[in-house]
Design a protein around this motif. Structure first.
Motif, short mmCIF file in Angstrom:
data_model
loop_
_atom_site.label_atom_id
_atom_site.label_comp_id
_atom_site.label_asym_id
_atom_site.label_seq_id
_atom_site.Cartn_x
_atom_site.Cartn_y
_atom_site.Cartn_z
N UNK A 175 -10.07 1.84 -2.16
CA UNK A 175 -9.85 2.10 -1.17
C UNK A 175 -9.74 0.50 -0.16
N UNK A 176 -9.76 -0.30 -0.78
CA UNK A 176 -9.67 -1.51 -0.44
C UNK A 176 -7.91 -1.80 -0.27
N UNK A 177 -7.22 -1.38 -1.69
CA UNK A 177 -5.97 -1.75 -2.21
C UNK A 177 -5.57 -0.98 -0.80
N UNK A 178 -6.24 0.93 -0.78
CA UNK A 178 -4.64 1.91 -0.17
C UNK A 178 -4.74 1.45 1.11
N UNK A 179 -6.07 0.85 2.00
CA UNK A 179 -5.79 0.26 3.66
C UNK A 179 -5.09 -0.86 3.69
N UNK A 180 -4.99 -1.51 2.69
CA UNK A 180 -3.77 -2.82 2.75
C UNK A 180 -2.51 -2.43 2.31
N UNK A 207 -1.39 -10.57 -0.45
CA UNK A 207 -0.06 -10.13 -0.75
C UNK A 207 1.41 -9.45 -2.07
N UNK A 208 0.36 -8.58 -3.49
CA UNK A 208 0.61 -7.97 -3.91
C UNK A 208 0.11 -6.61 -3.75
N UNK A 268 4.33 -4.41 0.96
CA UNK A 268 5.50 -4.38 1.13
C UNK A 268 5.95 -4.31 2.37
N UNK A 269 7.54 -3.85 2.68
CA UNK A 269 7.94 -3.65 3.26
C UNK A 269 8.27 -2.57 4.24
N UNK A 270 7.31 -1.49 3.91
CA UNK A 270 7.40 -0.74 4.34
C UNK A 270 5.42 -0.19 4.16
N UNK A 271 4.59 -1.54 4.19
CA UNK A 271 3.21 -1.24 4.55
C UNK A 271 3.35 -1.79 6.47
N UNK A 272 2.26 -1.28 7.42
CA UNK A 272 2.27 -1.31 9.21
C UNK A 272 1.77 -3.15 8.54
N UNK A 273 1.83 -3.76 9.70
CA UNK A 273 1.19 -5.06 9.75
C UNK A 273 1.14 -5.55 11.41
#
Length: 505
Positions: free
Chosen positions: A119-124, A250-251, A254-259
């Motif tokens: 779940x943490x991977x998914x959210x990140x 950082x792993x 990616x370029x499609x992650x909302x930040x």
């Protein structure tokens, strides 16, 4: 700058002297006065906006869950505790409302931990460090202490002035009062934690009566000290230096992650309103007001790009949007955006829908794995039996040869009743022709192929069982079957071996 002349000098000067002359002429790089600079206290400014209000909601919900949950009751009958959530280490049980986990079912806990990690991977991967910005315990308690700071010392500028002011009666009184509140909150935090491991009302009364176990006082002391130090003073240092997740995330990105992103193509070149009014084409939307820095709980400048100190709390978005509104410019100079979307928007395109960003293969794979594990745990929980049997044969001696030539083996049976009521259970032999069974609760004369035994509620009963077989019996495998004699008729089977003098050692 012209290159220095390195020709061999004439006259009495030697080559080493010429090199020293060149070295004196060459500008030396800037050398810092200190190799280590003490970190400055971060005093973030109060801000209001959608993300700040969302942080308020998450903080209230998470703190309410933490402090209230141990006091909730759940009726499990007269034979089980009535605390809704309880980690009963003494009896090796974990209760969560209608679910009871036994030691041999630890795979349920392992599954929940795996779900938490995925779940943490998914959210990140979807929205960056949103966990860190809103729901992480360090963030929640730091937020609480920062509001205590504002209550006693005022907003950002007042706190900065107070920090620089010399120590005197007024400052000492303020600090003492504020730190006392820190200590009370830290003590309540540690005290709430131990209530998850025993009946909350009983432990609460015993704790203040001085009758609780020493480990309870030690645990509260350690948690009080760590909460006081980490939430009251170390704060952003924990997020930047102590927590491993910023380095792992950082792993996940990616370029499609909302930040949280500063759109430099729109904001640069920075300049005040006066400068922009004189030459609008030379300056961007950023007026260099530093409001995004002032509200940041870790004290970073988001305009420098993605960095390890950003916890994605989005308070800088609230601050920047307010400034843009005040000066009549469109919001979104600092915004939730993907790097891919930023490139697209910088090239003149329209922003991509957030749903399209979230519903992509990577996040869908994470969600599928997460949901699959959750579904498997629910299925296992729904079909699990509340009856369990384990069998341990005696090893020394493995058998007894009786005077009539018959052979007797001894076994230790553990009958587990996972219901919150006593149940009568039947232990029966499977296989082993001619064999009979009796236990230490009955006489040999009453031996047969099965025996009935009462097992207490929510308990494991250990029974000594003896199996007798005719003299001509060969060594072979057989089974014990445990069946509950109630409407559920649950059963469990355990395989074992019957040893004889002619069998293999």
């Amino acid at each position: 700058m012209n290159a220095p002349d390195l020709k061999e000098p004439k006259g009495k000067r030697d080559w080493s002297e010429a090199v020293s002359v060149v070295a004196r002429k060459k500008p030396s790089p800037a050398v810092p006065d200190k190799l280590y600079e003490k970190s400055k206290t971060v005093h973030n400014q109060r801000i209001d906006g959608p993300f700040r209000r969302f942080k308020w909601a998450v903080m209230v919900v998470t703190l309410a869950i933490y402090y209230i949950t141990p006091w909730l009751r759940w009726d499990r009958g007269p034979y089980a505790p009535d605390q809704a959530v309880l980690v009963d280490l003494a009896n090796r049980r974990f209760y969560m409302f209608g679910i009871e986990i036994w030691p041999h079912e630890f795979y349920f806990v392992a599954g929940l931990l795996i779900m938490a990690g995925i779940g943490l991977f998914l959210v990140t991967s979807a929205v960056g460090r949103a966990w860190c910005g809103y729901a992480c315990p360090q963030t929640v308690w730091t937020d609480v202490f920062q509001h205590i700071d504002r209550l006693f010392d005022g907003d950002r500028n007042a706190r900065i002035r107070l920090d620089k002011a010399p120590w005197g009666p007024a400052k000492i009184a303020r600090r003492t009062s504020k730190w006392s509140v820190y200590l009370v909150i830290s003590f309540v935090t540690g005290g709430a934690w131990i209530l998850y491991f025993a009946d909350a009302p009983t432990l609460f009364a015993d704790f203040f009566a001085g009758e609780a176990a020493p480990i309870a006082y030690a645990t509260v002391g350690v948690l009080t000290a760590t909460t006081f130090a980490l939430g009251g003073f170390m704060r952003e240092q924990v997020c930047i230096y102590m927590c491993p997740w910023p380095r792992i995330q950082t792993a996940m990105l990616d370029e499609k992650s909302l930040i949280v992103t500063y759109k430099d193509w729109r904001g640069e070149k920075r300049g005040s309103l006066k400068k922009a009014a004189k030459d609008p084409d030379a300056y961007g939307d950023c007026i260099d007001c530093l409001q995004c820095v002032a509200v940041c709980p870790t004290g970073i400048d988001i305009r420098e790009g993605p960095q390890i100190g950003c916890i994605t709390c989005a308070l800088c978005i609230d601050a920047c949007d307010r400034v843009m509104k005040d000066i009549g410019r469109p919001r979104g100079l600092i915004d939730y955006a993907t790097l891919e979307d930023c490139k697209h928007e910088a090239a003149g395109g329209t922003p991509v829908s957030p749903w399209k960003t979230l519903l992509r293969p990577r996040t869908l794979i994470y969600f599928t794995i997460w949901g699959g594990i959750g579904g498997a745990l629910l299925f296992a929980l729904g079909v699990r039996s509340h009856t369990d049997l384990t069998v341990s044969p005696d090893r020394n001696p493995p058998f007894m040869l009786l005077s009539d030539g018959s052979v007797r083996n001894a076994y230790t049976l553990k009958l587990r009743n996972m219901e919150s009521r006593p149940r009568v259970m039947e232990v029966a032999l499977g296989g082993l022709p001619g064999g009979v069974l009796w236990t230490d609760t009955i006489a040999l004369e009453n031996a047969g192929r099965s025996q009935e035994i009462e097992v207490p509620a929510d308990a494991t009963r250990t029974v000594r069982a003896y199996v007798l077989a005719p003299a001509d019996t060969d060594e072979q495998g057989f089974t014990f079957t445990l069946t509950s004699l109630d409407e559920q008729r649950e059963s469990d089977t355990a395989e074992t071996r019957f040893s004889t003098p002619g069998g293999n050692p």
